[in-house]
Design a protein around this motif. Structure first.
Motif, PDB file in Angstrom:
ATOM      1  N   ASP A   1       0.813  -1.216   0.000  1.00 31.71           N
ATOM      2  CA  ASP A   1       0.000   0.000   0.000  1.00 31.71           C
ATOM      3  C   ASP A   1       0.847   1.267   0.000  1.00 31.71           C
ATOM      4  OD1 ASP A   1       0.940  -0.319   2.496  1.00 31.71           O
ATOM      5  OD2 ASP A   1      -0.993  -0.375   3.511  1.00 31.71           O
ATOM      6  N   HIS A   2       2.116   1.110  -0.258  1.00 34.85           N
ATOM      7  CA  HIS A   2       2.939   2.311  -0.411  1.00 34.85           C
ATOM      8  C   HIS A   2       2.638   2.961  -1.760  1.00 34.85           C
ATOM      9  CE1 HIS A   2       5.532   2.008   3.147  1.00 34.85           C
ATOM     10  NE2 HIS A   2       5.292   0.706   3.039  1.00 34.85           N
ATOM     11  N   SER A   3       2.734   4.275  -1.775  1.00 32.37           N
ATOM     12  CA  SER A   3       2.341   4.998  -2.986  1.00 32.37           C
ATOM     13  C   SER A   3       3.347   4.746  -4.115  1.00 32.37           C
ATOM     14  CB  SER A   3       2.268   6.495  -2.695  1.00 32.37           C
ATOM     15  OG  SER A   3       3.564   6.986  -2.452  1.00 32.37           O
ATOM     16  N   ASP A   4       2.858   4.935  -5.332  1.00 32.98           N
ATOM     17  CA  ASP A   4       3.716   4.750  -6.494  1.00 32.98           C
ATOM     18  C   ASP A   4       4.930   5.665  -6.447  1.00 32.98           C
ATOM     19  OD1 ASP A   4       2.021   2.878  -7.368  1.00 32.98           O
ATOM     20  OD2 ASP A   4       1.137   4.060  -8.994  1.00 32.98           O
ATOM     21  N   SER A   5       4.696   6.894  -6.003  1.00 36.20           N
ATOM     22  CA  SER A   5       5.796   7.860  -5.988  1.00 36.20           C
ATOM     23  C   SER A   5       6.848   7.452  -4.955  1.00 36.20           C
ATOM     24  CB  SER A   5       5.277   9.270  -5.689  1.00 36.20           C
ATOM     25  OG  SER A   5       4.603   9.278  -4.457  1.00 36.20           O
ATOM     26  N   GLU A   6       6.362   6.894  -3.844  1.00 33.36           N
ATOM     27  CA  GLU A   6       7.282   6.438  -2.802  1.00 33.36           C
ATOM     28  C   GLU A   6       8.161   5.307  -3.349  1.00 33.36           C
ATOM     29  OE1 GLU A   6       6.592   5.668   1.983  1.00 33.36           O
ATOM     30  OE2 GLU A   6       4.973   5.330   0.568  1.00 33.36           O
ATOM     31  N   ILE A   7       7.499   4.352  -4.007  1.00 27.68           N
ATOM     32  CA  ILE A   7       8.233   3.219  -4.562  1.00 27.68           C
ATOM     33  C   ILE A   7       9.171   3.688  -5.674  1.00 27.68           C
ATOM     34  CG2 ILE A   7       7.988   1.042  -5.824  1.00 27.68           C
ATOM     35  CD1 ILE A   7       5.234   0.765  -4.385  1.00 27.68           C
ATOM     36  N   ALA A   8       8.669   4.622  -6.480  1.00 24.35           N
ATOM     37  CA  ALA A   8       9.487   5.129  -7.592  1.00 24.35           C
ATOM     38  C   ALA A   8      10.763   5.777  -7.072  1.00 24.35           C
ATOM     39  CB  ALA A   8       8.674   6.124  -8.413  1.00 24.35           C
ATOM     40  N   ALA A   9      10.638   6.494  -5.963  1.00 25.91           N
ATOM     41  CA  ALA A   9      11.819   7.158  -5.396  1.00 25.91           C
ATOM     42  C   ALA A   9      12.839   6.130  -4.930  1.00 25.91           C
ATOM     43  CB  ALA A   9      11.392   8.050  -4.229  1.00 25.91           C
ATOM     44  N   TRP A  10      12.356   5.087  -4.292  1.00 25.96           N
ATOM     45  CA  TRP A  10      13.272   4.047  -3.808  1.00 25.96           C
ATOM     46  C   TRP A  10      13.936   3.313  -4.970  1.00 25.96           C
ATOM     47  CZ3 TRP A  10       9.024   2.209  -0.005  1.00 25.96           C
ATOM     48  CH2 TRP A  10       9.121   2.931   1.186  1.00 25.96           C
ATOM     49  N   THR A  11      13.113   2.979  -5.951  1.00 29.05           N
ATOM     50  CA  THR A  11      13.664   2.200  -7.065  1.00 29.05           C
ATOM     51  C   THR A  11      14.632   3.044  -7.904  1.00 29.05           C
ATOM     52  OG1 THR A  11      11.699   2.720  -8.354  1.00 29.05           O
ATOM     53  CG2 THR A  11      11.725   0.615  -7.233  1.00 29.05           C
ATOM     54  N   LYS A  12      14.352   4.347  -7.958  1.00 25.57           N
ATOM     55  CA  LYS A  12      15.282   5.227  -8.667  1.00 25.57           C
ATOM     56  C   LYS A  12      16.637   5.213  -7.954  1.00 25.57           C
ATOM     57  CE  LYS A  12      15.564   9.962 -10.427  1.00 25.57           C
ATOM     58  NZ  LYS A  12      16.686  10.498  -9.656  1.00 25.57           N
ATOM     59  N   GLU A  13      16.546   5.268  -6.627  1.00 23.35           N
ATOM     60  CA  GLU A  13      17.771   5.261  -5.827  1.00 23.35           C
ATOM     61  C   GLU A  13      18.534   3.954  -6.061  1.00 23.35           C
ATOM     62  OE1 GLU A  13      18.973   5.947  -1.139  1.00 23.35           O
ATOM     63  OE2 GLU A  13      16.886   6.037  -1.752  1.00 23.35           O
ATOM     64  N   ILE A  14      17.778   2.848  -6.054  1.00 24.16           N
ATOM     65  CA  ILE A  14      18.395   1.537  -6.284  1.00 24.16           C
ATOM     66  C   ILE A  14      19.005   1.489  -7.683  1.00 24.16           C
ATOM     67  CG2 ILE A  14      17.833  -0.861  -6.811  1.00 24.16           C
ATOM     68  CD1 ILE A  14      17.136  -1.142  -4.157  1.00 24.16           C
ATOM     69  N   GLY A  15      18.248   1.967  -8.654  1.00 22.00           N
ATOM     70  CA  GLY A  15      18.724   1.942 -10.029  1.00 22.00           C
ATOM     71  C   GLY A  15      20.019   2.712 -10.193  1.00 22.00           C
ATOM     72  N   GLU A  16      20.084   3.841  -9.516  1.00 19.06           N
ATOM     73  CA  GLU A  16      21.301   4.661  -9.611  1.00 19.06           C
ATOM     74  C   GLU A  16      22.484   3.946  -8.986  1.00 19.06           C
ATOM     75  OE1 GLU A  16      20.017   8.233  -7.812  1.00 19.06           O
ATOM     76  OE2 GLU A  16      19.125   9.028  -9.664  1.00 19.06           O
ATOM     77  N   ILE A  17      22.235   3.295  -7.865  1.00 18.04           N
ATOM     78  CA  ILE A  17      23.333   2.562  -7.216  1.00 18.04           C
ATOM     79  C   ILE A  17      23.794   1.422  -8.101  1.00 18.04           C
ATOM     80  CG2 ILE A  17      23.898   1.013  -5.302  1.00 18.04           C
ATOM     81  CD1 ILE A  17      22.127   2.753  -3.538  1.00 18.04           C
ATOM     82  N   LYS A  18      22.810   0.701  -8.647  1.00 17.46           N
ATOM     83  CA  LYS A  18      23.183  -0.449  -9.465  1.00 17.46           C
ATOM     84  C   LYS A  18      23.838  -0.009 -10.771  1.00 17.46           C
ATOM     85  CE  LYS A  18      20.955  -4.314  -9.433  1.00 17.46           C
ATOM     86  NZ  LYS A  18      21.746  -5.104  -8.507  1.00 17.46           N
ATOM     87  N   ASP A  19      23.384   1.146 -11.270  1.00 18.14           N
ATOM     88  CA  ASP A  19      23.983   1.636 -12.506  1.00 18.14           C
ATOM     89  C   ASP A  19      25.471   1.928 -12.334  1.00 18.14           C
ATOM     90  OD1 ASP A  19      21.773   1.348 -13.929  1.00 18.14           O
ATOM     91  OD2 ASP A  19      21.197   3.453 -13.992  1.00 18.14           O
ATOM     92  N   LEU A  20      25.833   2.236 -11.109  1.00 16.32           N
ATOM     93  CA  LEU A  20      27.254   2.495 -10.862  1.00 16.32           C
ATOM     94  C   LEU A  20      28.081   1.247 -11.133  1.00 16.32           C
ATOM     95  CD1 LEU A  20      27.014   4.547  -7.552  1.00 16.32           C
ATOM     96  CD2 LEU A  20      27.429   5.412  -9.847  1.00 16.32           C
ATOM     97  N   ASN A  21      27.443   0.111 -10.815  1.00 18.59           N
ATOM     98  CA  ASN A  21      28.047  -1.176 -11.129  1.00 18.59           C
ATOM     99  C   ASN A  21      29.497  -1.280 -10.644  1.00 18.59           C
ATOM    100  OD1 ASN A  21      28.055  -3.747 -12.113  1.00 18.59           O
ATOM    101  ND2 ASN A  21      28.778  -3.151 -14.155  1.00 18.59           N
ATOM    102  N   ARG A  22      29.677  -0.918  -9.421  1.00 19.90           N
ATOM    103  CA  ARG A  22      31.008  -1.064  -8.848  1.00 19.90           C
ATOM    104  C   ARG A  22      30.866  -1.543  -7.409  1.00 19.90           C
ATOM    105  NH1 ARG A  22      31.612   5.370  -9.371  1.00 19.90           N
ATOM    106  NH2 ARG A  22      30.628   5.944  -7.427  1.00 19.90           N
ATOM    107  N   PRO A  23      31.901  -2.129  -6.860  1.00 20.60           N
ATOM    108  CA  PRO A  23      31.793  -2.761  -5.546  1.00 20.60           C
ATOM    109  C   PRO A  23      31.242  -1.847  -4.467  1.00 20.60           C
ATOM    110  CG  PRO A  23      33.883  -3.311  -6.569  1.00 20.60           C
ATOM    111  CD  PRO A  23      33.225  -2.313  -7.456  1.00 20.60           C
ATOM    112  N   SER A  24      31.578  -0.564  -4.531  1.00 25.69           N
ATOM    113  CA  SER A  24      31.103   0.323  -3.467  1.00 25.69           C
ATOM    114  C   SER A  24      29.585   0.413  -3.451  1.00 25.69           C
ATOM    115  CB  SER A  24      31.707   1.714  -3.642  1.00 25.69           C
ATOM    116  OG  SER A  24      31.331   2.232  -4.897  1.00 25.69           O
ATOM    117  N   GLY A  25      28.958   0.137  -4.614  1.00 23.34           N
ATOM    118  CA  GLY A  25      27.500   0.188  -4.673  1.00 23.34           C
ATOM    119  C   GLY A  25      26.842  -0.890  -3.851  1.00 23.34           C
TER     120      GLY A  25
END
Lengths: 163, 320
Positions: free
Chosen positions: B243-267
């Motif tokens: 029941d979390h809002s779409d925008s809430e989930i979108a913010a989290w997934t954007k954050e995750i996507g950015e970390i994963k996009d870094l594709n380096r061990p520190s991520g």
């Protein structure tokens, strides 16, 4: 297993009889020999901790398969968290370099989703009955039949496409 | 199939996959070591994180087991079973299965593995479904003298998929087969999904997925008086929507996507805690309520609280 001496028989029997099965079930999911060995180790350590739950030989096999599948899934989730590996990378590096064997048929099974490939492996290689697979995977028999049916269909499509 | 899939070749190839004698000796040695450790010190010092998690689940399973054991006091009784919620201790190692989402992505597809026909690699947007939808396979209710079962959730949405497992048709892509299955199903059970048209349901998911704000199914079969397995020939999967809002989930997934996009061990250090945080939040206070109406019109309800344990297990605590 209160006495180590009695545990030895149990451990030796379990490893000798089922370690290759555990390894192959893990390999079916991870497609990586090294990871599959690590998973096999973890599964058998868990067996030591849970040996009191084992009722008989049949249950032992079912328990090992189930825990192996769960461990392998968890492992894959960990991999997923750590890095993205493309399917092409897996196929090239693991199938050809690690295993160094030409898998004419198995490669198609490994292209399937794990939920199908595991059932196909247990049915065709281990020659387990639907009821046994259901018990091992904690699924209903109807769910096993459904996965087998869909898995076969997908397998057929993959092979036809290749040919 | 037999002409295309060479079973003998498959067996031959798989028979090559064996552990070496050295590897078997290593496993045996580790088992002995664990055995000795148990005998010497029956405490947590040698437990791995994973085993600790498994044992926590085992404890939950124990609670579950006794909870159901006590519920079977009279002629009327029921229990719930699913791949992640079970009434037996043997199921303690099961994990909550969220590998399938409504957009058809499997867990494997998300990680780049095992992509199936028609599936696309998961994009940043695709993470939304991954985090927002949780999938419980093979849900069933078993009991005696049951007239109807109602399943509700306190989450934003609860859906179920229905699979006619005894059929060999490709249920997910064949409209006629779905209609046949529905007809067969309706002859035996009633479902309250009147708030949606069939087209709306089909549009919502590529395969048969019924949204149900508390779905009800009545068992139309004549009770034998013995144990009655509801929906014996069907496999029901339940999917919960956070029941979390779409925008809430979108913010989290954007954050995750950015970390994963870094594709380096520190991520990795950032990614794991973040994913765990999201998973926990998604299921926070989520609950499924199963109410059974017996033939004598008495009712009984059992509640399933969703619990997230460690960073890889999600399981249930079932309460009466």
């Amino acid at each position: 297993m209160d006495e180590i001496i009695s545990a030895e028989n149990f451990i030796n029997y379990a490893v000798e009889t089922y370690s290759d099965t555990v390894y192959r079930v893990a390999l079916n999911i991870t497609q990586n020999p090294h990871d599959s060995f690590d998973i096999s180790q973890e599964v058998f350590i868990r067996l030591v901790k849970n040996y009191k739950k084992i009722k008989n030989k049949e249950h032992l096999k079912a328990w090992l398969i189930r825990v192996t599948v769960n461990c392998s899934r968890s492992f894959m989730k960990t991999i997923f968290r750590h890095e993205i590996i493309s399917l092409d990378d897996i196929k090239e590096s693991e199938l050809k370099c690690e295993l160094n064997e030409d898998l004419e048929v198995t490669k198609f099974v490994w292209m399937l989703s794990e939920k199908y490939s595991t059932v196909i492996y247990l049915f065709y290689y281990e020659e387990m009955k639907i009821s046994e697979i259901a018990e091992a995977l904690g699924l209903s028999q109807s769910a096993v039949k459904q996965r087998l049916s869909r898995g076969r269909e997908k397998l057929k499509n993959l092979i036809e496409k290749e040919n | 199939m037999a002409d295309i899939f060479d079973v003998n070749q498959y067996k031959s190839e798989n028979s090559r996959f064996t552990l070496t004698p050295d590897q078997k000796r290593m496993i045996t040695a580790e088992m002995y070591q664990a055995c000795h450790a148990m005998k010497k010190n029956n405490k947590k010092t040698f437990w791995t994180k994973g085993i600790a998690a498994a044992l926590v689940i085992a404890l939950v399973g124990t609670v579950t087991y006794f909870g159901f054991g006590n519920s079977n006091k009279s002629d009327n009784w029921f229990s719930i079973k699913a791949s992640a919620a079970s009434a037996t201790q043997d199921e303690a190692n099961q994990t909550f299965n969220n590998e399938l989402t409504t957009n058809g992505h499997s867990m494997g597809a998300m990680s780049g593995f095992f992509m199936e026909d028609g599936e696309e690699p998961l994009t940043k947007d695709g993470y939304k479904d991954y985090f927002a939808l949780y999938h419980m396979e093979d849900f069933s209710v078993t009991g005696a003298n049951i007239k109807a079962v109602k399943v509700e959730s306190n989450t934003k949405g609860i859906y179920f998929t229905l699979t006619p497992s005894d059929k060999t048709v490709d249920f997910y892509s064949d409209t006629a087969s779905i209609d046949d299955a529905l007809m067969d199903y309706k002859e035996r059970y009633t479902i309250d999904y009147s708030q949606y048209t069939f087209d709306e349901l089909r549009e919502h998911a590529p395969y048969l997925l019924w949204p149900c704000d508390g779905f009800v199914y009545d068992n139309k079969t004549v009770s034998t008086g013995e144990e009655t397995n509801i929906l014996p020939n069907y496999s029901i999967d339940i999917i919960l929507e956070s029941d979390h809002s779409d925008s809430e989930i979108a913010a989290w997934t954007k954050e995750i996507g950015e970390i994963k996009d870094l594709n380096r061990p520190s991520g990795r250090e950032k990614y794991e805690p973040l994913e765990e945080k999201i998973q926990k939040k998604m299921l926070e206070n989520a609950r499924i309520s199963v109410t059974v109406t017996y033939e004598d019109n008495s009712t009984e309800t059992q509640v399933i609280d969703l619990v997230y344990i460690e960073n890889r297990f999600i399981t249930f605590d079932i309460k009466n």
